[in-house]
Motif scaffolding. Structure first.
Motif: not given
Length: 450
Positions: A251-252, A330-337, A342-345
């Protein structure tokens, strides 16, 4: 048939209580190992291999040993990575061509919780069908492969260093972070020895925060779930930006030089806006919790938007279904495939920084056209077995709120995927009305479940 142990993010619970006991986790490792052996058609004499990483909870030592024993008994080799972020396990599993990856972590939860999360060979969350197969084997007696077929264990060389280089590779080669002072809050978690080095090696002056894990202090008043701590550090040290991760660093949350906190919706918008300007954004996936203001801002870019159920695995599923590359919560999981599976802070923070660098803007400037509706979220504890969906009083309270909001807002009631909570969310144009309606519904839920 519902799953008994696997939730939206693996198997999770309080340490010492089923399923987070040494005996159960050993059986889980064995069941997962038998599933791997059955599914993998390897040449004679070869063993499937899994990578095990963990965060900094004191219980990680115990659960790591239990998992290792279970996998070995099933004839699966184990590669131990030590404390590394969840997305590092996803990356290394893929990079080392292993059959699966396992993370021992309860993410943003307190130290007395822990969990087991699986990744496939491709570095993605394990498919539902595979999790169901593992669960079905938990009912069977635990056996043991013959001595000659037992799995071996070893430690991977420089797991942290390999992942640091991967993170840096997601940042544009022509850019650097020289001249920036960045506070990096690692939540006393898995990224404590990794995240500061990533930003430092890209040229930033780094102010480390939350980098002294003792097994008991993970997420304790620090990290992405407590960004006020980072805000104080940014203001005290006059940093340009602050980066807050959670315990397993997927999360970020960020803080700008004025102390303004930026959640996942805002950071996802910054990345989406930059991708759109470059002509490489097909669509964006949010969740049921994504703010209406975020949805409207994406629409103004002329970009398609879709909502998934809450949980990064559902965001991933919808991204794959639509063939899109960008999504988040909105919790901070952002996924840039286009950068990771996977999601990576850490990687997400680098994408935000790259966008700001390329456009010559601050976070505030990049978010200037993003106007959020007031949103109130109240978590209400639920007793075991309480069926909130069948309660007529709760349904009536929700209906009354929706009628009052009309087209200017929305109401969402959903159970947490990791805790015994019902999340009551109300969103609308009028903050006073939103607060009142959310409180009214939460009070009805508390009375009904008492």
């Amino acid at each position: 048939m519902g799953r008994r142990y696997f939730g939206t993010d693996g198997v999770r619970g309080r340490v010492g209580e089923v399923p987070i006991t040494p005996e159960f986790v050993m059986r889980l490792g064995y069941a997962a190992g038998v599933t791997l052996v059955a599914r993998e058609k390897l040449p004679a004499g070869e063993h499937p291999a899994v990578l095990i990483g963990k965060d900094t909870r004191i219980s990680g030592y115990m659960l790591e040993a239990a998992l290792e024993a279970g996998f070995s008994a099933a004839g699966v080799d184990v590669i131990l990575a030590g404390p590394i972020p969840t997305p590092a396990v996803a990356y290394l599993t893929r990079a080392l061509r292993l059959q699966a990856g396992v993370v021992i972590s309860a993410s943003h939860n307190p130290f007395y919780d822990n969990g087991i999360k699986f990744f496939s060979a491709g570095g993605a969350k394990l498919a539902d069908a595979v999790e169901a197969e593992i669960e079905s084997r938990l009912d069977q007696p635990m056996g043991c492969a013959e001595a000659a077929r037992l799995g071996k264990a070893r430690r991977v060389a420089d797991a942290a260093g390999r992942y640091i280089e991967f993170c840096k590779s997601t940042f544009p080669n022509e850019l650097d972070l020289r001249g920036m002072r960045i506070a990096v809050d690692c939540a006393h978690g898995a990224a404590y020895h990794i995240a500061p080095k990533v930003f430092h090696e890209l040229g930033a002056e780094v102010l480390p925060v939350g980098v002294e894990p003792n097994g008991l202090n993970i997420n304790d008043g620090v990290g992405a779930t407590r960004p006020e701590h980072l805000k104080k550090a940014v203001l005290a040290h006059r940093a340009d930006l602050g980066v807050a991760l959670d315990g397993d660093a997927d999360r970020l949350i960020m803080v700008d030089q004025r102390g303004q906190i930026y959640d996942g919706d805002k950071l996802l918008y910054v990345v989406a806006r930059a991708r759109h300007a470059e002509g490489r954004l097909d669509g964006v996936v949010g969740t049921l919790m994504s703010n209406l203001g975020f949805e409207h801002a994406i629409a103004r870019l002329g970009v398609p938007f879709a909502r998934a159920k809450v949980g990064d695995r559902y965001v991933l599923e919808l991204l794959h279904e639509r063939g899109w590359k960008l999504g988040g919560e909105n919790s901070g999981h952002i996924i840039c495939l286009d950068r990771h599976t996977t999601g990576d802070g850490i990687v997400s923070a680098l994408q935000v920084l790259a966008a700001l660098k390329q456009q010559g803007q601050t976070l505030a400037e990049a978010c200037a056209e993003l106007v959020f509706y007031p949103q109130k979220l109240i978590n209400v504890g639920l007793p075991a077995g309480f069926d909130w969906q069948a309660d007529p009083g709760i349904a009536a309270a929700q209906a009354r709120a929706e009628a009052e909001l009309g087209d200017s807002g929305r109401v969402l009631l959903r159970p947490s995927g990791t805790e015994p909570l019902l999340r009551v969310m109300v969103e609308g144009r009028d903050g006073v009305v939103v607060e009142r309606l959310a409180g009214d519904i939460a009070a009805v839920v508390e009375r009904a479940s008492a």
